[in-house]
Design a protein around this motif. Structure first.
Motif, mmCIF file in Angstrom:
data_model
loop_
_atom_site.group_PDB
_atom_site.id
_atom_site.type_symbol
_atom_site.label_atom_id
_atom_site.label_comp_id
_atom_site.label_asym_id
_atom_site.label_seq_id
_atom_site.Cartn_x
_atom_site.Cartn_y
_atom_site.Cartn_z
ATOM 1 N N SER A 1 9.450 -131.399 7.874
ATOM 2 C CA SER A 1 10.448 -131.287 6.798
ATOM 3 C C SER A 1 9.755 -131.324 5.438
ATOM 4 O O SER A 1 10.104 -130.563 4.531
ATOM 5 N N GLY A 2 8.785 -132.214 5.297
ATOM 6 C CA GLY A 2 8.036 -132.294 4.040
ATOM 7 C C GLY A 2 7.269 -131.022 3.756
ATOM 8 O O GLY A 2 7.267 -130.520 2.620
ATOM 9 N N VAL A 3 6.628 -130.483 4.781
ATOM 10 C CA VAL A 3 5.891 -129.222 4.615
ATOM 11 C C VAL A 3 6.853 -128.099 4.239
ATOM 12 O O VAL A 3 6.561 -127.280 3.362
ATOM 13 N N THR A 4 8.027 -128.064 4.872
ATOM 14 C CA THR A 4 9.040 -127.060 4.539
ATOM 15 C C THR A 4 9.431 -127.163 3.074
ATOM 16 O O THR A 4 9.506 -126.150 2.360
ATOM 17 N N LEU A 5 9.679 -128.363 2.606
ATOM 18 C CA LEU A 5 10.023 -128.557 1.196
ATOM 19 C C LEU A 5 8.888 -128.112 0.278
ATOM 20 O O LEU A 5 9.117 -127.413 -0.714
ATOM 21 N N LEU A 6 7.679 -128.525 0.590
ATOM 22 C CA LEU A 6 6.534 -128.177 -0.257
ATOM 23 C C LEU A 6 6.298 -126.676 -0.301
ATOM 24 O O LEU A 6 6.088 -126.104 -1.392
ATOM 25 N N VAL A 7 6.326 -126.028 0.836
ATOM 26 C CA VAL A 7 6.104 -124.585 0.858
ATOM 27 C C VAL A 7 7.247 -123.859 0.151
ATOM 28 O O VAL A 7 7.019 -122.979 -0.681
ATOM 29 N N GLY A 8 8.476 -124.233 0.460
ATOM 30 C CA GLY A 8 9.625 -123.599 -0.184
ATOM 31 C C GLY A 8 9.618 -123.782 -1.695
ATOM 32 O O GLY A 8 9.824 -122.822 -2.441
ATOM 33 N N CYS A 9 9.367 -124.993 -2.140
ATOM 34 C CA CYS A 9 9.328 -125.258 -3.581
ATOM 35 C C CYS A 9 8.190 -124.493 -4.245
ATOM 36 O O CYS A 9 8.341 -123.991 -5.358
ATOM 37 N N SER A 10 7.067 -124.390 -3.569
ATOM 38 C CA SER A 10 5.935 -123.646 -4.119
ATOM 39 C C SER A 10 6.280 -122.172 -4.288
ATOM 40 O O SER A 10 5.972 -121.564 -5.320
ATOM 41 N N VAL A 11 6.925 -121.593 -3.293
ATOM 42 C CA VAL A 11 7.327 -120.187 -3.373
ATOM 43 C C VAL A 11 8.307 -119.986 -4.521
ATOM 44 O O VAL A 11 8.144 -119.073 -5.338
ATOM 45 N N PHE A 12 9.331 -120.839 -4.600
ATOM 46 C CA PHE A 12 10.322 -120.704 -5.670
ATOM 47 C C PHE A 12 9.685 -120.914 -7.045
ATOM 48 O O PHE A 12 9.992 -120.207 -7.998
ATOM 49 N N ALA A 13 8.803 -121.891 -7.152
ATOM 50 C CA ALA A 13 8.141 -122.157 -8.427
ATOM 51 C C ALA A 13 7.248 -120.988 -8.830
ATOM 52 O O ALA A 13 7.193 -120.622 -10.006
ATOM 53 N N TRP A 14 6.555 -120.417 -7.859
ATOM 54 C CA TRP A 14 5.697 -119.262 -8.153
ATOM 55 C C TRP A 14 6.550 -118.092 -8.643
ATOM 56 O O TRP A 14 6.210 -117.429 -9.619
ATOM 57 N N GLN A 15 7.676 -117.845 -7.965
ATOM 58 C CA GLN A 15 8.583 -116.776 -8.393
ATOM 59 C C GLN A 15 9.081 -117.031 -9.814
ATOM 60 O O GLN A 15 9.110 -116.125 -10.646
ATOM 61 N N MET A 16 9.467 -118.257 -10.084
ATOM 62 C CA MET A 16 9.963 -118.613 -11.406
ATOM 63 C C MET A 16 8.865 -118.445 -12.445
ATOM 64 O O MET A 16 9.090 -117.895 -13.520
ATOM 65 N N SER A 17 7.680 -118.900 -12.127
ATOM 66 C CA SER A 17 6.558 -118.807 -13.052
ATOM 67 C C SER A 17 6.226 -117.359 -13.367
ATOM 68 O O SER A 17 5.981 -117.010 -14.519
ATOM 69 N N THR A 18 6.231 -116.489 -12.358
ATOM 70 C CA THR A 18 5.919 -115.085 -12.611
ATOM 71 C C THR A 18 7.044 -114.390 -13.351
ATOM 72 O O THR A 18 6.794 -113.488 -14.149
ATOM 73 N N GLN A 19 8.295 -114.790 -13.133
ATOM 74 C CA GLN A 19 9.406 -114.229 -13.900
ATOM 75 C C GLN A 19 9.249 -114.545 -15.371
ATOM 76 O O GLN A 19 9.463 -113.700 -16.226
ATOM 77 N N VAL A 20 8.870 -115.779 -15.661
ATOM 78 C CA VAL A 20 8.694 -116.191 -17.050
ATOM 79 C C VAL A 20 7.515 -115.449 -17.659
ATOM 80 O O VAL A 20 7.567 -114.995 -18.793
ATOM 81 N N THR A 21 6.435 -115.299 -16.890
ATOM 82 C CA THR A 21 5.237 -114.619 -17.382
ATOM 83 C C THR A 21 5.512 -113.143 -17.658
ATOM 84 O O THR A 21 5.054 -112.605 -18.650
ATOM 85 N N MET A 22 6.278 -112.502 -16.778
ATOM 86 C CA MET A 22 6.500 -111.065 -16.911
ATOM 87 C C MET A 22 7.679 -110.717 -17.800
ATOM 88 O O MET A 22 7.889 -109.557 -18.089
ATOM 89 N N SER A 23 8.449 -111.691 -18.244
ATOM 90 C CA SER A 23 9.609 -111.367 -19.067
ATOM 91 C C SER A 23 9.148 -110.914 -20.452
ATOM 92 O O SER A 23 8.147 -111.382 -20.974
ATOM 93 N N PRO A 24 9.869 -109.950 -21.024
ATOM 94 C CA PRO A 24 9.479 -109.432 -22.341
ATOM 95 C C PRO A 24 9.661 -110.501 -23.423
ATOM 96 O O PRO A 24 10.576 -111.298 -23.377
ATOM 97 N N ARG A 25 8.768 -110.477 -24.354
ATOM 98 C CA ARG A 25 8.860 -111.413 -25.482
ATOM 99 C C ARG A 25 9.873 -110.862 -26.473
ATOM 100 O O ARG A 25 9.921 -109.677 -26.710
#
Length: 187
Positions: free
Chosen positions: A162-186
């Motif tokens: 369960s912990g690994v599931t949370l960590l992997v899932g959160c990492s994927v979502f955080a990476w997606q969020m981070s790249t959305q912020v990085t790629m968004s137009p200024r």
């Protein structure tokens, strides 16, 4: 992103608390180190994402989760209250029924999983329901195992996985969020 960080901390706690015998001591160390590394990466992504948002690299509306709104709505608090009641009420019942301690781990996983499933509609974010479903199933499997000779493996299945599931899932979502912020137009 703060909610992801909280969930990642929870996942790390699941791993640290439940990595024990019958696992090989070397595997225990490896799992705990990996969980700590993933959490450290999550913290770093959180800081980078917040900094990018503050310097004009995106907006809350462009990130997953309750877009542009506080995640701490009335619905959120109702889910949390129900989670607390179910968690502690269920643990008291398990103790009263004389079930083995390992059943507590299965119950915690089950309740945490259901909590994520319930938050999906509240936050209008179906992706967290997938994490919730996996964790709920791991809790149910742990209950089944608690009634067998595989009792010693319940902490691994319902806790560590369960912990690994949370960590992997959160990492994927955080990476997606981070790249959305990085790629968004200024602006």
């Amino acid at each position: 992103m703060g909610g992801l960080l909280i969930a990642a901390v929870g996942g790390t706690v699941f791993v640290f608390v439940n990595t024990r015998s019958p696992l090989n001591p070397a595997i225990v160390v490896v799992l705990r180190v990996l969980a700590a590394i993933i959490l450290a990466c999550m913290v770093a992504m959180w800081f980078l994402t917040v900094r990018r948002l503050r310097t004009g690299g995106g907006s809350p509306e462009q990130t997953p989760g309750p877009r542009g709104r506080s995640p701490f709505s009335r619905g959120y608090w109702l889910v949390v209250i129900a989670e607390v009641v179910l968690l502690f009420g269920g643990l008291a019942l398990l103790r009263t029924w004389g079930l083995p301690e390992q059943a507590n781990i299965a119950w915690v996983a089950f309740v945490v999983g259901v909590h994520f499933i319930a938050l999906g509609p509240v936050w209008k974010e179906n992706s967290i329901m997938v994490l919730g479903a996996i964790i709920t199933v791991l809790g149910v499997i742990g209950f089944v195992m608690a009634a067998t000779t595989a009792l010693a493996w319940v902490p691994f299945v319902s806790g560590v996985l369960s912990g690994v599931t949370l960590l992997v899932g959160c990492s994927v979502f955080a990476w997606q969020m981070s790249t959305q912020v990085t790629m968004s137009p200024r602006p």
